[in-house]
Every structure is written in structure tokens, then in C-alpha cells.
Design a protein around this motif. Sequence first.
Motif, PDB file in Angstrom:
ATOM      1  N   GLY A 183       0.939  -1.150   0.026  1.00 22.63           N
ATOM      2  CA  GLY A 183       0.142   0.137  -0.210  1.00 22.63           C
ATOM      3  C   GLY A 183       0.671   1.362   0.201  1.00 22.63           C
ATOM      4  N   TRP A 184       0.337   2.345   0.291  1.00 26.42           N
ATOM      5  CA  TRP A 184       0.956   3.511   0.130  1.00 26.42           C
ATOM      6  C   TRP A 184       1.355   3.854  -1.121  1.00 26.42           C
ATOM      7  CZ3 TRP A 184       0.485   6.994   4.511  1.00 26.42           C
ATOM      8  CH2 TRP A 184       0.379   6.359   5.805  1.00 26.42           C
ATOM      9  N   ARG A 185       0.820   3.388  -2.083  1.00 31.29           N
ATOM     10  CA  ARG A 185       1.213   3.843  -3.639  1.00 31.29           C
ATOM     11  C   ARG A 185      -0.010   3.576  -4.430  1.00 31.29           C
ATOM     12  NH1 ARG A 185       6.110   0.181  -2.954  1.00 31.29           N
ATOM     13  NH2 ARG A 185       5.587   0.420  -0.753  1.00 31.29           N
ATOM     14  N   GLU A 186      -0.020   4.206  -5.701  1.00 28.32           N
ATOM     15  CA  GLU A 186      -1.224   4.131  -6.497  1.00 28.32           C
ATOM     16  C   GLU A 186      -1.077   2.756  -7.317  1.00 28.32           C
ATOM     17  OE1 GLU A 186      -2.661   8.670  -6.868  1.00 28.32           O
ATOM     18  OE2 GLU A 186      -0.939   7.834  -8.281  1.00 28.32           O
ATOM     19  N   HIS A 187       0.177   2.451  -7.680  1.00 27.79           N
ATOM     20  CA  HIS A 187       0.482   0.960  -8.418  1.00 27.79           C
ATOM     21  C   HIS A 187       1.467   0.392  -7.726  1.00 27.79           C
ATOM     22  CE1 HIS A 187      -1.414   3.703 -11.452  1.00 27.79           C
ATOM     23  NE2 HIS A 187      -1.871   2.448 -12.128  1.00 27.79           N
ATOM     24  N   ALA A 188       1.362  -1.200  -7.890  1.00 28.49           N
ATOM     25  CA  ALA A 188       2.355  -1.750  -7.323  1.00 28.49           C
ATOM     26  C   ALA A 188       2.720  -2.926  -7.871  1.00 28.49           C
ATOM     27  CB  ALA A 188       1.820  -2.535  -5.656  1.00 28.49           C
ATOM     28  N   VAL A 189       4.068  -3.261  -8.035  1.00 22.37           N
ATOM     29  CA  VAL A 189       4.335  -4.712  -8.718  1.00 22.37           C
ATOM     30  C   VAL A 189       4.775  -5.459  -7.680  1.00 22.37           C
ATOM     31  CG1 VAL A 189       6.231  -5.832 -10.029  1.00 22.37           C
ATOM     32  CG2 VAL A 189       5.397  -3.707 -10.892  1.00 22.37           C
ATOM     33  N   VAL A 190       3.744  -6.828  -7.488  1.00 22.48           N
ATOM     34  CA  VAL A 190       4.007  -7.551  -6.681  1.00 22.48           C
ATOM     35  C   VAL A 190       4.139  -9.004  -7.299  1.00 22.48           C
ATOM     36  CG1 VAL A 190       2.763  -8.231  -4.573  1.00 22.48           C
ATOM     37  CG2 VAL A 190       1.939  -6.095  -5.797  1.00 22.48           C
ATOM     38  N   ASP A 191       4.905  -9.841  -6.661  1.00 25.59           N
ATOM     39  CA  ASP A 191       5.013 -11.235  -6.969  1.00 25.59           C
ATOM     40  C   ASP A 191       3.666 -11.940  -6.879  1.00 25.59           C
ATOM     41  OD1 ASP A 191       7.687 -11.083  -7.226  1.00 25.59           O
ATOM     42  OD2 ASP A 191       8.098 -12.102  -5.099  1.00 25.59           O
ATOM     43  N   ALA A 192       3.321 -12.773  -7.998  1.00 27.83           N
ATOM     44  CA  ALA A 192       2.100 -13.389  -7.720  1.00 27.83           C
ATOM     45  C   ALA A 192       1.777 -14.079  -6.644  1.00 27.83           C
ATOM     46  CB  ALA A 192       1.838 -13.948  -9.063  1.00 27.83           C
ATOM     47  N   SER A 193       2.883 -14.618  -6.007  1.00 25.51           N
ATOM     48  CA  SER A 193       2.692 -15.431  -4.643  1.00 25.51           C
ATOM     49  C   SER A 193       2.145 -14.590  -3.537  1.00 25.51           C
ATOM     50  CB  SER A 193       4.054 -16.348  -4.614  1.00 25.51           C
ATOM     51  OG  SER A 193       5.106 -15.301  -4.450  1.00 25.51           O
ATOM     52  N   ALA A 194       2.398 -13.168  -3.533  1.00 21.94           N
ATOM     53  CA  ALA A 194       2.344 -12.306  -2.560  1.00 21.94           C
ATOM     54  C   ALA A 194       0.926 -11.902  -2.467  1.00 21.94           C
ATOM     55  CB  ALA A 194       3.405 -11.482  -2.376  1.00 21.94           C
ATOM     56  N   VAL A 195       0.142 -12.235  -3.551  1.00 17.19           N
ATOM     57  CA  VAL A 195      -1.171 -11.493  -3.643  1.00 17.19           C
ATOM     58  C   VAL A 195      -2.284 -12.624  -3.353  1.00 17.19           C
ATOM     59  CG1 VAL A 195      -0.525  -9.880  -5.366  1.00 17.19           C
ATOM     60  CG2 VAL A 195      -1.818 -11.925  -5.833  1.00 17.19           C
ATOM     61  N   THR A 196      -3.544 -12.303  -2.661  1.00 14.41           N
ATOM     62  CA  THR A 196      -4.616 -13.147  -2.601  1.00 14.41           C
ATOM     63  C   THR A 196      -5.754 -12.572  -3.450  1.00 14.41           C
ATOM     64  OG1 THR A 196      -3.692 -13.588  -0.301  1.00 14.41           O
ATOM     65  CG2 THR A 196      -5.922 -14.179  -0.943  1.00 14.41           C
ATOM     66  N   VAL A 197      -6.163 -13.522  -4.363  1.00 16.96           N
ATOM     67  CA  VAL A 197      -7.546 -13.186  -5.235  1.00 16.96           C
ATOM     68  C   VAL A 197      -8.592 -12.985  -4.206  1.00 16.96           C
ATOM     69  CG1 VAL A 197      -8.757 -13.809  -7.047  1.00 16.96           C
ATOM     70  CG2 VAL A 197      -6.312 -13.967  -7.260  1.00 16.96           C
ATOM     71  N   VAL A 198      -9.538 -11.929  -4.287  1.00 15.77           N
ATOM     72  CA  VAL A 198     -10.641 -12.113  -3.314  1.00 15.77           C
ATOM     73  C   VAL A 198     -11.792 -11.959  -4.049  1.00 15.77           C
ATOM     74  CG1 VAL A 198      -9.261 -10.946  -1.423  1.00 15.77           C
ATOM     75  CG2 VAL A 198     -10.584  -9.600  -3.155  1.00 15.77           C
ATOM     76  N   ASP A 199     -12.811 -12.485  -3.441  1.00 19.17           N
ATOM     77  CA  ASP A 199     -14.350 -12.525  -4.134  1.00 19.17           C
ATOM     78  C   ASP A 199     -15.090 -11.446  -3.558  1.00 19.17           C
ATOM     79  OD1 ASP A 199     -16.696 -13.343  -4.735  1.00 19.17           O
ATOM     80  OD2 ASP A 199     -16.791 -15.214  -3.809  1.00 19.17           O
ATOM     81  N   THR A 200     -15.482 -10.658  -4.595  1.00 21.35           N
ATOM     82  CA  THR A 200     -16.221  -9.380  -4.422  1.00 21.35           C
ATOM     83  C   THR A 200     -17.533  -9.366  -4.475  1.00 21.35           C
ATOM     84  OG1 THR A 200     -15.929  -8.551  -6.658  1.00 21.35           O
ATOM     85  CG2 THR A 200     -14.448  -7.558  -5.185  1.00 21.35           C
TER      86      THR A 200
END
Length: 337
Positions: free
Chosen positions: A99-116
Motif C-alpha cells: 500500500g501507500w502507492r497508487e500502483h504496485a508490482v507484486v510477486d503473484a505468490s504475495a497476492v490473494t485473489v478475493v471474491d467481491t
Amino acid sequence: MAITTTREIRLAARPVGEPASGDFALATVELPAPADGQVLVRNTWMSVDPYMRGRMDDAESYIPPFRLGAALEGGAVGEVVASRSDAVPVGATVVHFLGWREHAVVDASAVTVVDTAIAPASAYLGVLGTPGLTAYVSVTEIAPVRPGDVVFVSAAAGAVGSAAGQIARQLGASRVIGSAGGPVKAAKLLEAFGFDAALDYKAGPIAEQLASAAPDGIDVYVDHVGGDHLEAAVGAMRVGGRIAVVGAISQYNATEPPPGPNLYRVATKELSLRGMVVTSHLHRFPEYVGRAAGWLADGNLRTEETVSDGLESAPEAFLGVLRGANTGKMLVRLDAR
Ligand code: NAP
């Protein structure tokens, strides 16, 4: 026209006592590109949390300090706008920690897909995120609530506290007492979050108010505040009571070690006093989100958000969460670009 730059907020100075807006700096940087196995996320919401105050100091804790001159970090949710990972497609809504930024490059392993479909994206930084999990673990494991218990929760109009009080009710508490600062939040505890009694700690000594709200004592205390609240709760505890030591926000800006409560009564009352760090309990997310989704759907778990707009408002939002400007989860909505 394609975007080539983005913005982030950096730590400009380490605060002494209460942080100020000059401790933060807004910077424009080149839009980063994802490498193999990474995704580019357009952040739509970011979280500001009390624990970030500790990371502004140059002190080792369970989480390392923010680096001077570097972008801050924290929970964020956003939309994947470019992907070099088969696991996370473009268009997915993801939670991650840049966070604290408008865009972020993140390892796919470090994101969690959520169900909106279960709840809006911002809920994954609040009631369905670590604040909700913190509340759930506190009242199910750290200081388990049993049917009939009298439960006291401090910072009860905030993100963790408002969930803790309502989940305690779901677990069979007979009486749920909350404390918050000011009459507006105290009324909200009763009207929106279903507490049985609300204590306004700014209106008078918390120990006296707790004694009249719980004349026969309390069984469980979920501590988010420390200091006078913890002292009052230990005094009000019944024999065999349980305390979850979750936070001590009244002391986060202290420049001297604060005087402690008389913990001898923890011994004579044979109390359990147990601390918790939510990151040790992340394996309980699936269980919690399953139960919380049901409570959200049937109206037994209500939430509030206090929202400020734009990355440039993030420092003020963070300073606000330390002062009590929020009810429920404090969030920053990032500009849609
Ligand atoms: P929050 O409660 O949504 O926001 C913080 C609230 O603290 C403010 O709204 C303010 O409400 C209250 N506050 C500020 N100064 C205070 C003071 N001197 N005395 C009493 N209350 C004060 O924040 P949150 O994210 O839900 O976190 C709540 C607590 O849980 C914090 O202590 C946080 O560090 C802790 N936490 C711990 C973990 C963990 O893993 N152990 C995880 C998440 C959060 P009022 O207007 O009512 O004062």
C-alpha cells in the motif's frame, strides 16, 4: 494516453511522539513493469493502521521498521492491470501488502485473489481482512468467550473492536460493553454495533464507568488501548477471567515508558492474559471468512468505514486513526486512473 508515472508516499523523517504530516513525502515515480511471475496492481484502496506508528520508529519488533526515504508499506487492495503469472489474471481483485502507492508490482505468490461477491473490495482490508481476523482469534482463542460471559472491548468503535464486540455476541456473550472516545461513537456502539453498554472514556474515569456498567464484573476483556483501560479491566475481572492483549494505542506515541497497571491482581484472580499478533494466526483466515460471510449476510456483523480520498490524503488519514478520527475501518480510496 498510457500512464507512465505513478505516485507513492515515503517516510521523510522518524517522528518523536505524535507523527506529523512533515514526516511523510509524496513522490512521483516511473510506473514499474512486472517481471516474470509478477503482476502490476492498480491499488483502489489502502489501509492505514495503528501498528504503522511502531514501524515509523527505528526499533526492531515483530515487523521491521519502515526505511527512511523509501515508500511505506501496508495492506492494499486493487485490480490486476498487467500479469506475467498464469495464476493471477488481469482483472482479478487482489489483496497484498504494498500500500501507500497508487500502483504496485507484486510477486503473484504475495497476492490473494478475493471474491467481491461476498463483500466489497474494501472489506478485505477491514472486516474480512486482518482487523476482522484479529477480532475473531482474540475472542475464540486468545480470550475465548463462553456462553453467558460479560465481555468488555476497548476502542470498540474501531475496525477490530467493532467486530470483536459483535463476534462475542455471536459466541453467546450475555452482555457486551464497549468503550470509545466521545458521545457520537458511544451512541454508535449501541445503535449500529449492538453493544449493551457504551462507555465514553473521555467523559470520566473508565474504572468507575466500567464498575457501573458491569456491577458483577467481567469475564473477558479485549484490550486495544492499555493504560487506564487495562487497569480498569483487571480490577473488574471475575475469578477465572481472560484478557486478550491485542493493542495499547494509548501508549503508541509515548516518549517515556508509561506507568504500568498493577498486574498482581492477574495472579490473585488466576487470570489468563495472552497477547496476540495476527500474523501468527493467518491459517485461520478460511475458517473466519466462512463464518464472517454468513454473519455479514444475515446482518449479525455490521461494519463502518471512514474513507478519505486520494494518495495525498493518506498521511492525514493515518494520523487520524491514531487520534480517533475514524469509526470502523479507516481507509484511503486511491484515485481511479
Ligand atoms: P481502530 O480501532 O480502527 O482505530 C484506532 C482507534 O483507537 C481510534 O479510532 C481511537 O478511537 C482509538 N484511540 C486512539 N487513541 C486512544 C487513546 N489514547 N485511548 C483510547 N483509545 C484511543 O484501529 P484498529 O486497526 O482496529 O486497531 C485497534 C487496536 O488493535 C490497536 O491497538 C492496534 O494496534 C491493535 N491491533 C493489533 C493486532 C495484533 O495482531 N495484535 C492487529 C490489528 C490491530 P476513539 O475515538 O474511541 O479513541
